[in-house]
Design an enzyme around this catalytic site. Structure first.
Site, PDB file in Angstrom:
ATOM      1  N   TYR A  90       6.204  -0.345   3.055  1.00  0.00           N
ATOM      2  CA  TYR A  90       5.314  -0.511   4.049  1.00  0.00           C
ATOM      3  C   TYR A  90       5.919   0.075   5.258  1.00  0.00           C
ATOM      4  CZ  TYR A  90       8.568  -4.283   5.941  1.00  0.00           C
ATOM      5  OH  TYR A  90       9.513  -4.812   6.705  1.00  0.00           O
ATOM      6  N   CYS A  91       5.262   0.458   6.239  1.00  0.00           N
ATOM      7  CA  CYS A  91       5.486   0.823   7.581  1.00  0.00           C
ATOM      8  C   CYS A  91       4.763   0.026   8.751  1.00  0.00           C
ATOM      9  CB  CYS A  91       5.456   2.301   7.855  1.00  0.00           C
ATOM     10  SG  CYS A  91       3.547   2.964   7.771  1.00  0.00           S
ATOM     11  N   ARG A  92       4.606   0.512   9.721  1.00  0.00           N
ATOM     12  CA  ARG A  92       3.739   0.026  10.831  1.00  0.00           C
ATOM     13  C   ARG A  92       2.126  -0.077  10.363  1.00  0.00           C
ATOM     14  NH1 ARG A  92       0.847   1.648  15.137  1.00  0.00           N
ATOM     15  NH2 ARG A  92       1.829   3.730  15.053  1.00  0.00           N
ATOM     16  N   GLY A  94       0.570   2.464   7.971  1.00  0.00           N
ATOM     17  CA  GLY A  94       0.262   3.240   6.398  1.00  0.00           C
ATOM     18  C   GLY A  94       0.579   4.491   6.409  1.00  0.00           C
ATOM     19  N   PHE A 119       3.072  -3.504   8.375  1.00  0.00           N
ATOM     20  CA  PHE A 119       3.781  -4.724   9.014  1.00  0.00           C
ATOM     21  C   PHE A 119       2.785  -5.337  10.045  1.00  0.00           C
ATOM     22  CE2 PHE A 119       6.710  -6.089  12.210  1.00  0.00           C
ATOM     23  CZ  PHE A 119       7.306  -7.166  11.512  1.00  0.00           C
TER      24      PHE A 119
END
Length: 133
Positions: A90-92, A94, A119
């Site tokens: 995951y990131c902020r 995608g 996130f």
């Protein structure tokens, strides 16, 4: 005779290309609820946050490890034991998770999944967040 050999070689090459394209790892989507169940049940997965260290320190999913997507190639050794384990990225939002998936996939990781909503989705669902490193 030469035409038959050329046809066989061409057929073999086409078959090899077709098989290679089907061997690509496809990441399945994991919902926030599914991930929460995984965490609650202490299931052994690698939860990989590929945001910056600063973003990670501001808040991250419990039990996540942080390797920014820009450092992933240089830090692959840290994940070498997880090549055949489930890795949830995951990131902020995608984009960086997709880049990280490509890096891991090209280095032999076989069970790559993506947290739906990343996130932002986790935080918007009011799920637990840890702060700090």
């Amino acid at each position: 005779m030469k035409i038959i050999v050329v046809k066989k070689i061409a057929t073999t090459m086409i078959l090899a290309l077709a098989l290679a394209s089907t061997w690509q790892v496809t990441a399945k989507e994991i919902s926030q609820g599914q991930l929460q169940k995984i965490i609650d049940n202490d299931k052994q997965v690698i939860l990989l946050d590929v945001r910056t260290a600063e973003e990670f320190a501001e808040g991250h999913i419990p039990n996540a490890i942080n390797i920014p997507h820009t450092e992933l190639n240089a830090r692959l050794a840290e994940l070498s034991a997880a090549k055949n384990s489930q890795v949830i990225l995951y990131c902020r939002s995608g984009k960086r998770a997709a880049i990280a998936k490509q890096v891991l996939e090209s280095n032999g990781f076989t069970e790559l999944d993506h947290l739906t909503g990343d996130f932002r989705g986790w935080r918007n669902s009011n799920l637990p967040v840890n702060k700090g490193q």
